[in-house]
Design a protein around this motif. Structure first.
Motif, mmCIF file in Angstrom:
data_model
loop_
_atom_site.group_PDB
_atom_site.id
_atom_site.type_symbol
_atom_site.label_atom_id
_atom_site.label_comp_id
_atom_site.label_asym_id
_atom_site.label_seq_id
_atom_site.Cartn_x
_atom_site.Cartn_y
_atom_site.Cartn_z
ATOM 1 N N ARG A 98 -59.620 -34.496 -69.049
ATOM 2 C CA ARG A 98 -60.896 -34.427 -69.765
ATOM 3 C C ARG A 98 -61.995 -34.140 -68.755
ATOM 4 O O ARG A 98 -62.022 -34.707 -67.673
ATOM 5 N N HIS A 99 -62.919 -33.273 -69.126
ATOM 6 C CA HIS A 99 -64.081 -32.942 -68.310
ATOM 7 C C HIS A 99 -65.030 -34.140 -68.302
ATOM 8 O O HIS A 99 -65.326 -34.711 -69.355
ATOM 9 N N ARG A 100 -65.515 -34.532 -67.148
ATOM 10 C CA ARG A 100 -66.444 -35.672 -67.007
ATOM 11 C C ARG A 100 -67.622 -35.265 -66.130
ATOM 12 O O ARG A 100 -67.528 -34.340 -65.331
ATOM 13 N N ARG A 109 -62.750 -33.372 -63.223
ATOM 14 C CA ARG A 109 -61.693 -33.485 -64.234
ATOM 15 C C ARG A 109 -60.973 -34.803 -64.024
ATOM 16 O O ARG A 109 -60.514 -35.093 -62.927
ATOM 17 N N VAL A 112 -56.033 -38.037 -68.206
ATOM 18 C CA VAL A 112 -55.986 -39.038 -69.274
ATOM 19 C C VAL A 112 -54.546 -39.190 -69.746
ATOM 20 O O VAL A 112 -53.733 -38.276 -69.620
ATOM 21 N N VAL A 115 -54.730 -38.339 -75.992
ATOM 22 C CA VAL A 115 -55.922 -37.900 -76.725
ATOM 23 C C VAL A 115 -55.680 -38.198 -78.195
ATOM 24 O O VAL A 115 -54.687 -37.742 -78.774
ATOM 25 N N VAL A 123 -58.938 -31.614 -82.796
ATOM 26 C CA VAL A 123 -59.403 -31.564 -81.414
ATOM 27 C C VAL A 123 -59.270 -30.118 -80.963
ATOM 28 O O VAL A 123 -58.203 -29.519 -81.105
ATOM 29 N N MET A 125 -59.450 -28.013 -77.674
ATOM 30 C CA MET A 125 -59.516 -28.091 -76.218
ATOM 31 C C MET A 125 -60.461 -27.023 -75.687
ATOM 32 O O MET A 125 -60.539 -25.927 -76.238
ATOM 33 N N GLY A 129 -64.292 -30.132 -72.351
ATOM 34 C CA GLY A 129 -63.761 -31.322 -73.007
ATOM 35 C C GLY A 129 -62.345 -31.582 -72.556
ATOM 36 O O GLY A 129 -62.043 -31.571 -71.372
ATOM 37 N N VAL A 130 -61.454 -31.767 -73.510
ATOM 38 C CA VAL A 130 -60.035 -31.991 -73.228
ATOM 39 C C VAL A 130 -59.393 -30.651 -72.885
ATOM 40 O O VAL A 130 -59.683 -29.634 -73.521
ATOM 41 N N ASP A 131 -58.527 -30.657 -71.866
ATOM 42 C CA ASP A 131 -57.786 -29.443 -71.509
ATOM 43 C C ASP A 131 -56.473 -29.827 -70.849
ATOM 44 O O ASP A 131 -56.170 -31.000 -70.675
#
Length: 174
Positions: A98-100, A109, A112, A115, A123, A125, A129-131
């Motif tokens: 996940r991008h933070r 990154r 995690v 998800v 969701v 991606m 966000g989530v990738d």
């Protein structure tokens, strides 16, 4: 004023009826809610996962790591979680991340474990966000190649899907 036995009995009966009214009303409201939920046809239905719009970016020259993105939709009545992704084409493996942003406005990154995908939700991606981080040698794929992935969900099991290899920046990734 003097209370008679008849007055006391009537008062006890009235107080008892009022005390019983609260749980009866709560049960009625709960039953109405459950009836409405059941009426939609989704009560107790399992998660139903569909995975579409698979894209894997071609690794940059000399690079071994790239990213992959999918759109995951749950049309079922129960939530589920994506817990693992694999690909026989990704020689170094696939990690979910996940991008933070940190306090200094620097992006990073974070890996995690899972998800969540809510019942009736989705969701998508994206790089923001989530990738998926995918390790594969540069030059292994060409633009337009189909790369197989297996997405594993906690309750729904495995979903096998193909992602199209694309050049970074050639298609919008939401």
């Amino acid at each position: 004023m003097r209370w008679t036995t008849t007055d006391l009995d009537a008062r006890r009966l009235r107080d008892g009826a009022l005390a019983a009214l609260v749980p009866v009303a709560a049960c009625t409201v709960a039953l109405a809610g459950l009836t409405a939920w059941t009426g939609t046809g989704r009560a107790g239905s399992p998660p139903r996962m569909s995975v579409t719009e698979g894209r894997v970016l071609l690794p940059s020259a000399g690079g071994a790591e790239t990213a992959a993105f999918f759109r995951i939709q749950n049309t079922g009545g129960s939530a589920d979680s994506l817990i693992r992704v694999t690909s026989r084409e990704a020689t170094g493996g696939v990690t979910l991340g996940r991008h933070r942003m940190n306090g200094g406005n620097t992006a990073y990154r974070a890996t995690v474990d899972s998800v969540g995908i809510p019942a009736g939700g989705s969701v998508t991606m994206s790089p923001r966000g989530v990738d998926l981080a995918v390790s594969a040698p540069a030059g292994k794929w060409n633009s337009g190649d189909l790369v197989p992935f297996t997405l594993e969900f906690r309750h729904s099991g495995r979903v096998e899907v193909l992602a199209v290899a694309v050049r970074p920046g050639s298609v919008p990734l939401q």
